[in-house]
Write a protein that holds these residues in place. Structure first.
Motif, PDB file in Angstrom:
ATOM      1  N   CYS A  61     -35.783 -56.987  49.219  1.00 13.03           N
ATOM      2  CA  CYS A  61     -34.358 -56.977  48.405  1.00 13.03           C
ATOM      3  C   CYS A  61     -34.663 -57.534  47.039  1.00 13.03           C
ATOM      4  N   GLU A  62     -33.981 -56.956  46.195  1.00 16.17           N
ATOM      5  CA  GLU A  62     -33.842 -57.364  44.432  1.00 16.17           C
ATOM      6  C   GLU A  62     -32.415 -57.971  44.435  1.00 16.17           C
ATOM      7  N   TRP A  63     -32.470 -59.164  44.151  1.00 14.74           N
ATOM      8  CA  TRP A  63     -31.225 -59.879  43.762  1.00 14.74           C
ATOM      9  C   TRP A  63     -30.863 -59.654  42.376  1.00 14.74           C
ATOM     10  N   GLY A  64     -29.811 -59.433  41.960  1.00 18.37           N
ATOM     11  CA  GLY A  64     -29.520 -58.983  40.668  1.00 18.37           C
ATOM     12  C   GLY A  64     -30.336 -57.848  40.059  1.00 18.37           C
ATOM     13  N   ALA A  65     -30.096 -56.656  40.546  1.00 20.70           N
ATOM     14  CA  ALA A  65     -31.015 -55.538  40.487  1.00 20.70           C
ATOM     15  C   ALA A  65     -30.961 -54.847  39.107  1.00 20.70           C
ATOM     16  N   ILE A  94     -29.517 -55.366  45.089  1.00 17.88           N
ATOM     17  CA  ILE A  94     -27.942 -55.637  44.981  1.00 17.88           C
ATOM     18  C   ILE A  94     -27.642 -56.064  43.546  1.00 17.88           C
ATOM     19  N   GLU A  95     -26.603 -55.574  42.948  1.00 18.30           N
ATOM     20  CA  GLU A  95     -26.319 -55.594  41.500  1.00 18.30           C
ATOM     21  C   GLU A  95     -24.485 -55.634  41.609  1.00 18.30           C
ATOM     22  N   ILE A  96     -24.140 -56.559  40.610  1.00 15.70           N
ATOM     23  CA  ILE A  96     -22.519 -56.704  40.733  1.00 15.70           C
ATOM     24  C   ILE A  96     -21.745 -55.984  39.598  1.00 15.70           C
ATOM     25  N   GLU A  97     -22.613 -55.617  38.809  1.00 11.41           N
ATOM     26  CA  GLU A  97     -22.157 -54.738  37.722  1.00 11.41           C
ATOM     27  C   GLU A  97     -21.946 -53.302  37.856  1.00 11.41           C
ATOM     28  N   ALA A 134     -36.132 -61.684  42.258  1.00 12.41           N
ATOM     29  CA  ALA A 134     -34.990 -61.829  41.164  1.00 12.41           C
ATOM     30  C   ALA A 134     -35.770 -62.309  39.913  1.00 12.41           C
ATOM     31  N   PHE A 135     -34.893 -61.858  38.889  1.00 10.97           N
ATOM     32  CA  PHE A 135     -35.189 -62.511  37.482  1.00 10.97           C
ATOM     33  C   PHE A 135     -34.028 -63.356  37.095  1.00 10.97           C
ATOM     34  N   PRO A 136     -34.172 -64.607  37.522  1.00 11.79           N
ATOM     35  CA  PRO A 136     -33.188 -65.593  36.991  1.00 11.79           C
ATOM     36  C   PRO A 136     -33.371 -66.203  35.537  1.00 11.79           C
ATOM     37  N   PHE A 166     -27.667 -58.676  31.530  1.00 18.23           N
ATOM     38  CA  PHE A 166     -28.641 -57.820  32.006  1.00 18.23           C
ATOM     39  C   PHE A 166     -29.806 -57.777  30.982  1.00 18.23           C
ATOM     40  N   VAL A 167     -30.924 -58.140  31.608  1.00 16.21           N
ATOM     41  CA  VAL A 167     -32.258 -57.986  30.579  1.00 16.21           C
ATOM     42  C   VAL A 167     -33.216 -57.648  31.782  1.00 16.21           C
ATOM     43  N   THR A 168     -34.242 -57.073  31.297  1.00 20.48           N
ATOM     44  CA  THR A 168     -35.362 -56.423  32.265  1.00 20.48           C
ATOM     45  C   THR A 168     -36.314 -57.282  32.258  1.00 20.48           C
ATOM     46  N   CYS A 169     -37.041 -57.261  33.443  1.00 20.99           N
ATOM     47  CA  CYS A 169     -38.416 -58.273  33.717  1.00 20.99           C
ATOM     48  C   CYS A 169     -39.548 -57.282  33.164  1.00 20.99           C
ATOM     49  N   ASP A 170     -40.733 -57.606  33.286  1.00 23.05           N
ATOM     50  CA  ASP A 170     -41.913 -57.127  32.910  1.00 23.05           C
ATOM     51  C   ASP A 170     -42.331 -56.250  34.313  1.00 23.05           C
ATOM     52  N   VAL A 182     -24.927 -66.021  36.652  1.00 19.86           N
ATOM     53  CA  VAL A 182     -24.797 -65.301  37.971  1.00 19.86           C
ATOM     54  C   VAL A 182     -23.359 -65.466  38.219  1.00 19.86           C
ATOM     55  N   ASP A 183     -22.777 -64.343  38.737  1.00 21.88           N
ATOM     56  CA  ASP A 183     -21.567 -64.098  39.089  1.00 21.88           C
ATOM     57  C   ASP A 183     -21.161 -64.744  40.655  1.00 21.88           C
ATOM     58  N   THR A 184     -20.496 -65.951  40.449  1.00 24.27           N
ATOM     59  CA  THR A 184     -20.507 -66.777  41.831  1.00 24.27           C
ATOM     60  C   THR A 184     -19.115 -66.482  42.608  1.00 24.27           C
ATOM     61  N   GLY A 233     -22.168 -55.324  44.492  1.00 24.49           N
ATOM     62  CA  GLY A 233     -21.517 -56.596  44.869  1.00 24.49           C
ATOM     63  C   GLY A 233     -22.619 -57.806  44.828  1.00 24.49           C
ATOM     64  N   SER A 234     -22.207 -58.861  45.502  1.00 29.12           N
ATOM     65  CA  SER A 234     -23.083 -59.972  45.217  1.00 29.12           C
ATOM     66  C   SER A 234     -23.744 -60.301  46.002  1.00 29.12           C
ATOM     67  N   PHE A 235     -25.200 -61.017  45.719  1.00 30.04           N
ATOM     68  CA  PHE A 235     -26.107 -61.462  46.521  1.00 30.04           C
ATOM     69  C   PHE A 235     -25.891 -62.815  47.014  1.00 30.04           C
ATOM     70  N   VAL A 236     -24.847 -63.689  46.198  1.00 23.41           N
ATOM     71  CA  VAL A 236     -24.540 -64.897  46.503  1.00 23.41           C
ATOM     72  C   VAL A 236     -23.930 -65.095  47.903  1.00 23.41           C
TER      73      VAL A 236
HETATM   74  C1  LIG Z   1     -31.783 -60.751  34.441  1.00 21.16           C
HETATM   75  S1  LIG Z   1     -30.874 -59.195  35.009  1.00 21.16           S
HETATM   76  C2  LIG Z   1     -32.276 -58.625  35.851  1.00 21.16           C
HETATM   77  C3  LIG Z   1     -32.123 -57.104  36.236  1.00 21.16           C
HETATM   78  C4  LIG Z   1     -33.439 -56.792  37.037  1.00 21.16           C
HETATM   79  N1  LIG Z   1     -33.626 -57.426  38.134  1.00 21.16           N
HETATM   80  C5  LIG Z   1     -34.673 -56.810  36.158  1.00 21.16           C
HETATM   81  O1  LIG Z   1     -35.461 -57.482  36.415  1.00 21.16           O
HETATM   82  O2  LIG Z   1     -34.826 -55.911  35.532  1.00 21.16           O
HETATM   83  C6  LIG Z   1     -29.964 -60.202  36.047  1.00 21.16           C
HETATM   84  C7  LIG Z   1     -28.996 -59.046  36.706  1.00 21.16           C
HETATM   85  O3  LIG Z   1     -28.186 -59.864  37.898  1.00 21.16           O
HETATM   86  C8  LIG Z   1     -26.669 -59.332  37.648  1.00 21.16           C
HETATM   87  N2  LIG Z   1     -25.899 -60.365  38.626  1.00 21.16           N
HETATM   88  C9  LIG Z   1     -25.505 -61.431  38.069  1.00 21.16           C
HETATM   89  N3  LIG Z   1     -24.719 -62.230  38.967  1.00 21.16           N
HETATM   90  C10 LIG Z   1     -24.803 -61.114  40.253  1.00 21.16           C
HETATM   91  C11 LIG Z   1     -24.469 -61.351  41.615  1.00 21.16           C
HETATM   92  N4  LIG Z   1     -23.728 -62.353  41.970  1.00 21.16           N
HETATM   93  N5  LIG Z   1     -24.860 -60.468  42.289  1.00 21.16           N
HETATM   94  C12 LIG Z   1     -25.460 -59.498  41.961  1.00 21.16           C
HETATM   95  N6  LIG Z   1     -26.074 -59.224  40.818  1.00 21.16           N
HETATM   96  C13 LIG Z   1     -25.716 -60.159  39.863  1.00 21.16           C
HETATM   97  C14 LIG Z   1     -26.499 -58.980  36.489  1.00 21.16           C
HETATM   98  O4  LIG Z   1     -25.400 -58.223  36.320  1.00 21.16           O
HETATM   99  C15 LIG Z   1     -27.909 -58.614  35.996  1.00 21.16           C
HETATM  100  O5  LIG Z   1     -27.966 -56.944  35.857  1.00 21.16           O
END
Ligand SMILES: C[S@@+](CC[C@H](N)C(=O)[O-])C[C@H]1O[C@@H](n2cnc3c(N)ncnc32)[C@H](O)[C@@H]1O
Length: 204
Positions: free
Chosen positions: A73-77, A96-99, A165-167, A46-50, A142-144, A122-125
């Protein structure tokens, strides 16, 4: 199927913030800081974007009439700030956030601000996307393993018009592969790339 690059100009940084965006960002940043200080086991992915740049980019996308529809939709929210900002911009918005700890925090912040953006745990994958196994060795953040959450949300990836998303560095192609395989024609994928700013692609 093709992905078209859309240049987001540097001038995006001089766009005014949307009404209410600074309040959302300030409130969320305080909540994130408090969470980080109180949390014994850090969430490494978990790190935040701008967030300000994200808000400005959403305004720019609207101004350019790039949206094919209104669903976001925000993937990995994480804390769901992207999903909240999109809701502020009038979009029908989910994250969608896995944690689970982040899911709880995100929905608490959204409720506190009375913003109608829900973050699903849950997972966006998506399951069964051909070729995802080719990325196995490269994807560390990314949790796969988990099953995806789209049934619970009630929408498929193909139902979203804008995905954010913020990959982590080196993992963009994984996100683009899922987007290319599953999104609808005309949908947009906006990704934050740190110092390089925002990257925008459209599926054609
Ligand atoms: C780099 S952070 C970005 C957080 C947020 N989007 C932002 O920009 O501030 C990536 C996030 O993706 C989550 N993540 C990792 N694998 C995931 C998955 N398969 N499904 C959903 N979230 C996932 C992580 O727990 C983490 O919180």
């Amino acid at each position: 199927m093709m992905l078209q690059q859309i240049e987001v100009p540097d001038s995006v940084k001089s766009i005014d913030y949307h009404d209410g965006a600074e309040r959302v960002v300030d409130f969320a940043n305080e909540a994130i800081e408090a969470f980080m200080l109180s949390d014994d086991i850090p969430i490494e992915n978990f790190v935040t974007c701008d967030f300000h740049l994200l808000d400005q980019s959403l305004t720019w996308i609207e101004q350019q009439h790039l949206l094919a529809g209104n669903r976001f939709c925000e993937w990995g929210a994480g804390f769901g700030v992207g999903a909240m900002l999109a809701a502020l911009h009038g979009m029908e918005s989910v994250g969608i956030e896995i944690e689970p700890r982040l899911v709880k925090q995100a929905n608490h912040v959204a409720d506190s601000l009375a913003i109608s953006a829900h973050v699903y745990g849950g997972s966006f994958v998506p399951r069964d996307v051909e070729g995802l196994e080719d990325f196995a060795g490269e994807i560390k953040n990314v949790d796969t393993d988990e099953g995806d959450i789209y049934d619970e949300i009630g929408f498929d990836i193909a139902d979203f018009d804008l995905i954010f998303a913020f990959p982590w560095p080196g993992e963009h192609e994984f996100f683009e592969h899922i987007f290319a395989a599953c999104a609808s024609t005309g949908a947009l994928l906006l990704t934050y790339r740190g110092r390089e700013g925002m990257n925008l692609i459209r599926k054609c």
